[in-house]
Write a protein that holds these residues in place. Structure first.
Motif, PDB file in Angstrom:
ATOM      1  N   ARG A 241      48.647  45.805  35.629  1.00 43.49           N
ATOM      2  CA  ARG A 241      48.790  44.604  36.266  1.00 43.49           C
ATOM      3  C   ARG A 241      50.053  43.814  34.964  1.00 43.49           C
ATOM      4  N   SER A 242      50.724  42.834  35.677  1.00 43.05           N
ATOM      5  CA  SER A 242      51.628  42.368  34.826  1.00 43.05           C
ATOM      6  C   SER A 242      51.099  41.316  33.851  1.00 43.05           C
ATOM      7  N   LEU A 243      51.630  41.340  32.728  1.00 43.46           N
ATOM      8  CA  LEU A 243      50.976  40.522  31.533  1.00 43.46           C
ATOM      9  C   LEU A 243      51.433  38.940  31.854  1.00 43.46           C
ATOM     10  N   ILE A 244      52.479  38.787  32.474  1.00 42.30           N
ATOM     11  CA  ILE A 244      52.864  37.615  32.714  1.00 42.30           C
ATOM     12  C   ILE A 244      52.307  36.681  34.052  1.00 42.30           C
ATOM     13  N   THR A 245      52.469  37.550  35.169  1.00 42.99           N
ATOM     14  CA  THR A 245      52.077  36.900  36.523  1.00 42.99           C
ATOM     15  C   THR A 245      50.724  37.553  36.786  1.00 42.99           C
ATOM     16  N   ASN A 246      50.239  38.346  36.106  1.00 47.07           N
ATOM     17  CA  ASN A 246      48.850  38.954  36.512  1.00 47.07           C
ATOM     18  C   ASN A 246      48.584  39.600  37.879  1.00 47.07           C
ATOM     19  N   LYS A 247      49.640  40.113  38.439  1.00 47.15           N
ATOM     20  CA  LYS A 247      49.887  40.675  39.636  1.00 47.15           C
ATOM     21  C   LYS A 247      49.961  41.888  39.448  1.00 47.15           C
ATOM     22  N   PRO A 248      49.673  42.706  40.555  1.00 55.36           N
ATOM     23  CA  PRO A 248      49.775  44.384  40.247  1.00 55.36           C
ATOM     24  C   PRO A 248      51.380  44.706  40.226  1.00 55.36           C
ATOM     25  N   ILE A 249      51.456  45.391  39.299  1.00 54.22           N
ATOM     26  CA  ILE A 249      53.144  45.681  39.122  1.00 54.22           C
ATOM     27  C   ILE A 249      53.550  46.478  40.268  1.00 54.22           C
ATOM     28  N   SER A 250      52.967  47.021  41.196  1.00 57.48           N
ATOM     29  CA  SER A 250      53.543  47.699  42.363  1.00 57.48           C
ATOM     30  C   SER A 250      53.975  46.517  43.160  1.00 57.48           C
ATOM     31  N   GLN A 251      53.365  45.487  43.311  1.00 54.55           N
ATOM     32  CA  GLN A 251      53.674  44.266  44.116  1.00 54.55           C
ATOM     33  C   GLN A 251      54.857  43.588  43.350  1.00 54.55           C
ATOM     34  N   GLU A 252      55.194  43.706  42.402  1.00 54.96           N
ATOM     35  CA  GLU A 252      56.161  42.946  41.553  1.00 54.96           C
ATOM     36  C   GLU A 252      57.531  43.977  42.016  1.00 54.96           C
ATOM     37  N   ILE A 253      57.115  45.304  41.806  1.00 56.65           N
ATOM     38  CA  ILE A 253      58.408  46.196  42.169  1.00 56.65           C
ATOM     39  C   ILE A 253      58.703  46.233  43.648  1.00 56.65           C
ATOM     40  N   ALA A 254      57.797  46.092  44.409  1.00 58.63           N
ATOM     41  CA  ALA A 254      58.001  45.855  45.974  1.00 58.63           C
ATOM     42  C   ALA A 254      58.614  44.845  46.260  1.00 58.63           C
ATOM     43  N   ARG A 255      58.505  43.645  45.689  1.00 63.14           N
ATOM     44  CA  ARG A 255      59.264  42.357  45.796  1.00 63.14           C
ATOM     45  C   ARG A 255      60.660  42.280  45.436  1.00 63.14           C
ATOM     46  N   ALA A 256      60.902  43.198  44.269  1.00 63.31           N
ATOM     47  CA  ALA A 256      62.256  42.940  43.624  1.00 63.31           C
ATOM     48  C   ALA A 256      63.132  44.420  44.284  1.00 63.31           C
ATOM     49  N   LEU A 257      62.473  45.354  44.579  1.00 59.94           N
ATOM     50  CA  LEU A 257      63.184  46.398  45.210  1.00 59.94           C
ATOM     51  C   LEU A 257      64.217  46.444  46.244  1.00 59.94           C
ATOM     52  N   PRO A 258      64.055  45.491  47.461  1.00 60.05           N
ATOM     53  CA  PRO A 258      65.010  45.292  48.378  1.00 60.05           C
ATOM     54  C   PRO A 258      66.367  44.596  47.540  1.00 60.05           C
ATOM     55  N   TYR A 259      66.051  43.804  46.700  1.00 56.43           N
ATOM     56  CA  TYR A 259      67.261  43.137  46.163  1.00 56.43           C
ATOM     57  C   TYR A 259      68.027  44.121  45.269  1.00 56.43           C
ATOM     58  N   THR A 260      67.210  44.948  44.645  1.00 54.87           N
ATOM     59  CA  THR A 260      67.757  46.053  43.671  1.00 54.87           C
ATOM     60  C   THR A 260      68.750  47.039  44.484  1.00 54.87           C
ATOM     61  N   LEU A 261      68.135  47.414  45.782  1.00 52.61           N
ATOM     62  CA  LEU A 261      68.802  48.383  46.493  1.00 52.61           C
ATOM     63  C   LEU A 261      70.337  47.648  47.107  1.00 52.61           C
ATOM     64  N   ASP A 262      69.983  46.141  47.642  1.00 53.82           N
ATOM     65  CA  ASP A 262      71.076  45.589  47.923  1.00 53.82           C
ATOM     66  C   ASP A 262      72.437  45.643  46.947  1.00 53.82           C
ATOM     67  N   LEU A 263      71.892  45.720  45.879  1.00 54.75           N
ATOM     68  CA  LEU A 263      72.661  45.321  44.672  1.00 54.75           C
ATOM     69  C   LEU A 263      73.544  46.766  44.347  1.00 54.75           C
ATOM     70  N   ALA A 264      72.690  47.617  44.323  1.00 55.62           N
ATOM     71  CA  ALA A 264      73.134  49.124  44.031  1.00 55.62           C
ATOM     72  C   ALA A 264      74.075  49.570  45.168  1.00 55.62           C
TER      73      ALA A 264
END
Length: 190
Positions: A79-102
């Protein structure tokens, strides 16, 4: 070629294990540890001990490492120390933007790089060649964060053509491309 690729992929496993192990132990030797990082330096000893118990940090380091590896092999990144959400959810949320950028950075890099290379090769030791060399050298030499700030200042603040923040609406391609242009141009220039 297939044997080479398979061999390289096999080398990824011990490399990932070494990095994960290094990060695991590095986090535990930081002054205060993860509980203090989550609660802040002004937290009471009681609240720190309670969070350490919840996080399993009160167990011996070898037991913690074993639990960590078991959870990691099961796909539990914690879990994230900042948001207390599962890290896999945080990665899934940011992954589309990261792939777009790459992908956007690669496309712009190819669209700018190949014509520049062709023109400079055809006009060797003439003005287009010198301009292409200078632009390439500046693009490679300039730090990305500095170029990004310059592009934002020019094209988002002085000439408000592009947004400064945001990633756009994931369901609308036009919005994604509009928000992606400046970051992708920055990435492509390096």
């Amino acid at each position: 070629m297939l044997k080479y690729t398979i061999r390289r992929m096999i080398y990824v496993i011990p490399t990932l294990w070494a990095v994960v192990t290094f990060v695991f132990f590095l986090i535990r030797i930081v002054p205060g540890g993860p509980a203090v990082a989550a609660l802040g330096s002004y937290a009471t000893e009681e609240s720190i001990r309670e969070l350490e118990k919840q996080m399993g940090l009160d167990k011996p380091i070898v037991v913690q490492y074993g639990i960590f590896l078991k959870d990691l092999c099961q796909g539990d990144l914690g879990r994230s120390l900042i948001t207390n959400k599962p890290i896999s959810q945080e990665i899934a949320r940011a992954l589309p933007y990261t792939l777009d950028l790459a992908l956007g950075g690669m496309v712009i890099g190819v669209l700018l790089g190949i014509p520049t290379g062709i023109i400079t090769a055809l006009r060797r030791n003439r003005a287009p060649d010198y301009i292409g060399r200078i632009l390439s050298l500046v693009g490679i030499s300039m730090p990305e964060f500095y170029l990004g700030i310059l592009l934002m200042y020019l094209f988002a603040i002085k000439l408000p053509l592009f947004p400064v923040l945001g990633g756009g609406d994931l369901s609308h391609w036009g919005s994604r491309l509009y928000h992606l242009f400046l970051p992708a141009l920055t990435l492509a220039s390096s």
